[in-house]
Design an enzyme around this catalytic site. Structure first.
Site, PDB file in Angstrom:
ATOM      1  N   ASP A 133       0.856  -1.186   0.000  1.00 36.57           N
ATOM      2  CA  ASP A 133       0.000   0.000   0.000  1.00 36.57           C
ATOM      3  C   ASP A 133       0.889   1.232   0.000  1.00 36.57           C
ATOM      4  O   ASP A 133       2.100   1.125   0.182  1.00 36.57           O
ATOM      5  CB  ASP A 133      -1.003  -0.017   1.165  1.00 36.57           C
ATOM      6  N   TYR A 143       3.032   4.669   0.753  1.00 39.02           N
ATOM      7  CA  TYR A 143       3.690   5.247   1.928  1.00 39.02           C
ATOM      8  C   TYR A 143       2.677   6.097   2.676  1.00 39.02           C
ATOM      9  O   TYR A 143       1.866   6.809   2.069  1.00 39.02           O
ATOM     10  CB  TYR A 143       4.857   6.139   1.501  1.00 39.02           C
ATOM     11  N   PHE A 180       6.629   2.472  -4.373  1.00 42.73           N
ATOM     12  CA  PHE A 180       8.007   2.677  -3.919  1.00 42.73           C
ATOM     13  C   PHE A 180       8.562   4.068  -4.221  1.00 42.73           C
ATOM     14  O   PHE A 180       9.631   4.429  -3.734  1.00 42.73           O
ATOM     15  CB  PHE A 180       8.954   1.613  -4.505  1.00 42.73           C
ATOM     16  N   HIS A 232      11.232  -8.965   0.356  1.00 43.09           N
ATOM     17  CA  HIS A 232      10.871  -7.554   0.209  1.00 43.09           C
ATOM     18  C   HIS A 232      12.066  -6.667   0.554  1.00 43.09           C
ATOM     19  O   HIS A 232      12.888  -7.031   1.405  1.00 43.09           O
ATOM     20  CB  HIS A 232       9.694  -7.247   1.150  1.00 43.09           C
TER      21      HIS A 232
END
Length: 212
Positions: free
Chosen positions: A62, A64, A75, A183
């Site tokens: 989801d 930031y 990102f 991740h």
């Protein structure tokens, strides 16, 4: 809605009851709370990278949830905003992999080259990670992946972390390529993200490499 071919691909999806309910929820959240990204930027991933332009999909979770960070691309943050830890680790791996020192935190240049930077949930309340989960976004973004799966031209799907890796079940077309690892979050980057060399792997499959 997107001013792209995505409008045609998703025209029936946005008429479904769940999407209408999602729209009502999102409008209420934005009217009563601080949410990110800005309302007009929610669908930036689809606006920057049209259906036929997609070469690579990088899946995020989801947006930031800090002030002024999210702008609709997974990102990515706008210039002038402190680089989040996950993005910092992505850039560390980029340097380790290809020797590229990237200073621009805004990844829109990747998106314009065919990298769909797609979060599985497209909105979030300030300072509350995952606060907009399970309201319908996952159904919508799964549909996007399913439609991309139908593409004849190969697409490279980059799955970082278990939530992204769970989407492998949607990628059934054997023409497509899956690159997966841990991740880039500081909690997991040392458990398989660092050293995974995703950027060189992606470019190996492309006739026209991405300028990372």
């Amino acid at each position: 809605m997107f001013n792209k071919k995505w409008d045609v691909i998703l025209k029936d999806e946005v008429k479904k009851d769940y999407f209408r309910s999602l729209g009502t929820f999102v409008k209420h959240e934005y009217a009563t709370k601080t949410c990110f990204p800005k309302y007009e930027n929610i669908f930036n991933a689809l606006r920057y990278t049209d259906y036929d332009e997609v070469k690579v999909v990088i899946l995020g979770q989801d947006p930031y949830h800090g002030e002024n960070e999210a702008h609709g691309l997974a990102f990515s943050v706008l210039e002038g905003v402190k680089r989040p830890p996950s993005l910092n680790n992505i850039f560390k791996e980029l340097y380790s992999d290809l020797g590229i020192v990237r200073t621009n935190n805004n990844l829109s240049d990747w998106a314009q080259q065919g990298v769909l930077l797609l979060n599985t949930v497209l909105t979030v309340e300030k300072d509350k990670a995952f606060s907009h989960r399970n309201h319908g976004w996952e159904i919508f973004t799964d549909k996007i992946i399913e439609e991309l799966n139908k593409r004849e031209e190969p697409i490279i799907f980059v799955l970082w972390g278990n939530p992204a890796r769970s989407k492998k079940a949607l990628i059934t077309n054997k023409k497509h390529i899956i690159i997966e690892s841990a991740h880039p979050s500081p909690l997991s980057a040392s458990r398989g993200f660092f050293g995974s060399k995703p950027f060189s792997k992606i470019n190996k499959y492309l006739d026209k490499p991405i300028k990372w």
